[in-house]
Design a protein around this motif. Structure first.
Motif, PDB file in Angstrom:
ATOM      1  N   PHE A   1      -1.059   2.071  -9.404  1.00  0.00           N
ATOM      2  CA  PHE A   1       0.269   2.132  -8.816  1.00  0.00           C
ATOM      3  C   PHE A   1       1.327   2.409  -9.868  1.00  0.00           C
ATOM      4  O   PHE A   1       2.237   3.157  -9.666  1.00  0.00           O
ATOM      5  CB  PHE A   1       0.575   0.812  -8.117  1.00  0.00           C
TER       6      PHE A   1
ATOM      7  N   GLU B   1      -5.278   6.826   0.805  1.00  0.00           N
ATOM      8  CA  GLU B   1      -5.031   5.494   0.268  1.00  0.00           C
ATOM      9  C   GLU B   1      -6.184   5.007  -0.580  1.00  0.00           C
ATOM     10  O   GLU B   1      -6.065   4.060  -1.326  1.00  0.00           O
ATOM     11  CB  GLU B   1      -4.793   4.523   1.421  1.00  0.00           C
TER      12      GLU B   1
ATOM     13  N   SER C   1       6.660   5.213  -5.736  1.00  0.00           N
ATOM     14  CA  SER C   1       6.042   4.651  -6.941  1.00  0.00           C
ATOM     15  C   SER C   1       6.757   5.149  -8.194  1.00  0.00           C
ATOM     16  O   SER C   1       6.881   4.420  -9.185  1.00  0.00           O
ATOM     17  CB  SER C   1       4.550   4.999  -6.997  1.00  0.00           C
TER      18      SER C   1
ATOM     19  N   SER D   1       0.816  -1.221   0.000  1.00  0.00           N
ATOM     20  CA  SER D   1       0.000   0.000   0.000  1.00  0.00           C
ATOM     21  C   SER D   1       0.846   1.265   0.000  1.00  0.00           C
ATOM     22  O   SER D   1       0.344   2.349  -0.321  1.00  0.00           O
ATOM     23  CB  SER D   1      -0.936   0.011   1.217  1.00  0.00           C
TER      24      SER D   1
ATOM     25  N   LYS E   1       0.746   3.644  -3.039  1.00  0.00           N
ATOM     26  CA  LYS E   1      -0.279   4.673  -3.181  1.00  0.00           C
ATOM     27  C   LYS E   1      -0.024   5.860  -2.268  1.00  0.00           C
ATOM     28  O   LYS E   1      -0.313   7.000  -2.617  1.00  0.00           O
ATOM     29  CB  LYS E   1      -1.650   4.075  -2.862  1.00  0.00           C
TER      30      LYS E   1
END
Length: 564
Positions: free
Chosen positions: A219, A213, A98, A89, A92
């Protein structure tokens, strides 16, 4: 039906509507029947492949063949493990992490098209003369010893890469052994900062690391692969924008004035232990880089946390299937992982107050979950599982916090940076220039396809070349080892040949020699190309001579090498 032009963004809601049927079906097959899809092939040539990690479904769609998509997806998940551990997670919540993932994948896509090390997923060793080899190793040893005296870290690796070719490695006593996959990841990490142009994947953003989130942003969505040779791209490289470096995040730090690029990542070692490291990348010359890896965490805590995340995910599937025996075994493994975390935390000197607070919360919640699991195993009362599931979410949130504080703490990034810069200057002074090497062509994929079918010795021809591929095993004394039974049927369950998607060769050795320790087995591959037509006997004889010649040059007859 809704149509979009190439320059329009597709709404996340539209994506959910399009893919929810197949995703729901996939999850149902995985959780209730344990028989999920691996791929879907469409009539128009579109292919989809699937994989699971920590409760997340990873999906890759493209026009490439299924094998290529599966390899790409496997590498994607492996990079996620290095960058995020079990907490997917984060991709995000943290934009810069990312973006780094995107940059690493762009780099891999570029290199696997034109670089032999990434094509065959092998650690390619740069062959230099004995004097230079000795000098580079001594320089690394001195660098490690210097860092040990001026920092609080005692377990350190120092490695030299010439572009993505391995030159030398020195590890301090007690440091976790680096696996071939770790070295390839570090090479990819290094190349990603000096190969992919800054505008390829580093989309400028000032988005907060604590973004909601529930945001619908995907992603990762790959950009078009950059064109040109790796050497040319390194020359055209421009450093990322100020916005990239100013993104507030918990994972990366790069101090431009000292020229050191630093990251916090997890390295897995040969035992899949997920040990946190600070990685400093120092440029010594064009294409020549010094990498310093400092172990920063407690291996019991980090590996224990990863085990806990894993078995919590496994148990979710068993809850739906109501497999009592499977629930029992998974719970025992979960309990072992939790104990490992708490025991590891006790061994940390000068533990921070916030870590102690998080530990107490975890212990309280774990006692309740443990109690309900024990009750369920005695009574088979489904109400116990409902209570467990309602308590798991807050337990997982505390686990994520503990993972962040113990494995991805950025404070060690600033420790000893002056010393890092000093030893980089010393190593640079003691090294010479290096040259590039030739590449290997598309014969690799052909040989891998036949390897997956159980063929370990292959020869074939085209109008221009004669090709040969051999895979064999030797023991520590360089004596050949022949498996009594080759696991042809089991190969279907193995990862793709290579080491980034999961070590294919290690699993093959385990299957071929189940009663022999892996440290006593060496797996070798040999690729040969002859210009023009050559007879089978000629190819075999010259392959034997080539292998013997390589050992004479390297002087390491008992050490494994992936690419000869």
């Amino acid at each position: 039906m809704i149509y979009y032009t190439d320059d329009e963004d597709i709404s996340p809601n539209v994506l959910i509507q399009l893919f929810s049927p197949i995703v729901t079906s996939q999850q149902l097959m995985h959780c209730q029947f344990g028989n999920s899809y691996t791929s879907v092939q469409c009539r128009d040539g579109t292919n989809m492949v699937f994989d699971q990690y920590m409760g997340y479904l990873f999906l890759h769609i493209g026009l490439n063949d299924v094998n290529w998509l599966q390899r790409m997806l496997g590498i994607f998940i492996t990079v996620v493990k290095h960058l995020c551990g079990p907490n997917v997670s984060v991709l995000k919540k943290n934009k810069s992490r990312s973006l780094l993932l995107s940059r690493l994948l762009d780099t891999w896509m570029q290199l696997q098209d034109c670089d032999q090390a990434f094509l065959v997923e092998a650690v390619e060793q740069l062959m230099v003369n004995v004097d230079l080899t000795a000098a580079s190793l001594k320089a690394l040893q001195d660098a490690v010893e210097k860092l040990k005296t001026v920092t609080e870290f005692s377990r350190i690796h120092a490695m030299l890469l010439v572009e993505n070719k391995f030159l030398s490695l020195y590890s301090s006593r007690g440091a976790q052994e680096l696996s071939a996959g770790d070295i390839m990841f570090l090479s990819l990490l290094c190349e990603s900062h000096f190969l992919v142009p800054a505008d390829t994947s580093l989309v400028e953003s000032t988005e907060s690391e604590d973004a909601d989130e529930s945001s619908g942003d995907e992603f990762y969505s790959p950009q078009a692969s950059p064109q040109g040779s790796p050497a040319q791209l390194r020359k055209d490289y421009t450093r990322p924008s100020e916005e990239w470096y100013s993104l507030s995040n918990r994972f990366q730090y790069s101090n431009e004035p000292d020229g050191i690029i630093s990251q916090v990542v997890l390295l897995m070692g040969n035992g899949m232990t997920y040990n946190p490291h600070v990685v400093h990348i120092c440029t010594l010359d064009e294409g020549v880089h010094l990498l310093l890896m400092l172990e920063t965490g407690n291996v019991m805590v980090s590996s224990g946390l990863c085990e806990v995340f894993h078995f919590l995910d496994v148990l979710q599937g068993f809850h739906l299937q109501r497999e009592m025996e499977e629930v029992k075994h998974a719970f025992e493994s979960l309990e072992s992982g939790v104990k490992k975390v708490f025991e590891g935390l006790k061994k940390i000197r000068h533990i921070k107050q916030e870590v102690e607070n998080c530990q107490r919360r975890l212990q309280n919640k774990w006692e309740f979950i443990r109690k309900k699991y024990i009750e369920y195993l005695k009574t088979a009362d489904p109400e116990c599982l409902l209570r467990v599931e309602s308590s798991t979410a807050p337990f997982v949130e505390d686990l994520k916090e503990m993972l962040q504080m113990t494995c991805f703490d950025t404070r060690p990034l600033n420790i000893g940076r002056d010393a890092v810069q000093a030893v980089a200057g010393t190593v640079k002074h003691r090294l010479s220039d290096f040259s590039n090497f030739l590449k290997i062509w598309a014969m690799v994929e052909f040989s891998r396809t036949h390897l997956e079918e159980g063929h370990t010795a292959i020869m074939w021809k085209d109008t221009t070349f004669s090709y040969a591929y051999f895979l064999w095993f030797e023991d520590s004394s360089a004596a050949p080892m022949k498996p009594k039974i080759f696991p042809t049927a089991a190969l279907k369950t193995f990862p793709r040949p290579g080491i980034l998607c999961g070590d294919f060769y290690q699993k093959l050795a385990e299957a071929c020699f189940p009663k022999t320790s892996l440290c006593k087995i060496h797996c070798y591959e040999l690729y040969c190309i002859h210009l023009g037509l050559a007879t089978s006997s000629c190819v075999l004889e010259q392959s034997r001579r080539l292998a013997a010649t390589i050992w004479e040059v390297t002087g390491m007859p008992s050490n494994p090498i992936d690419l000869l």
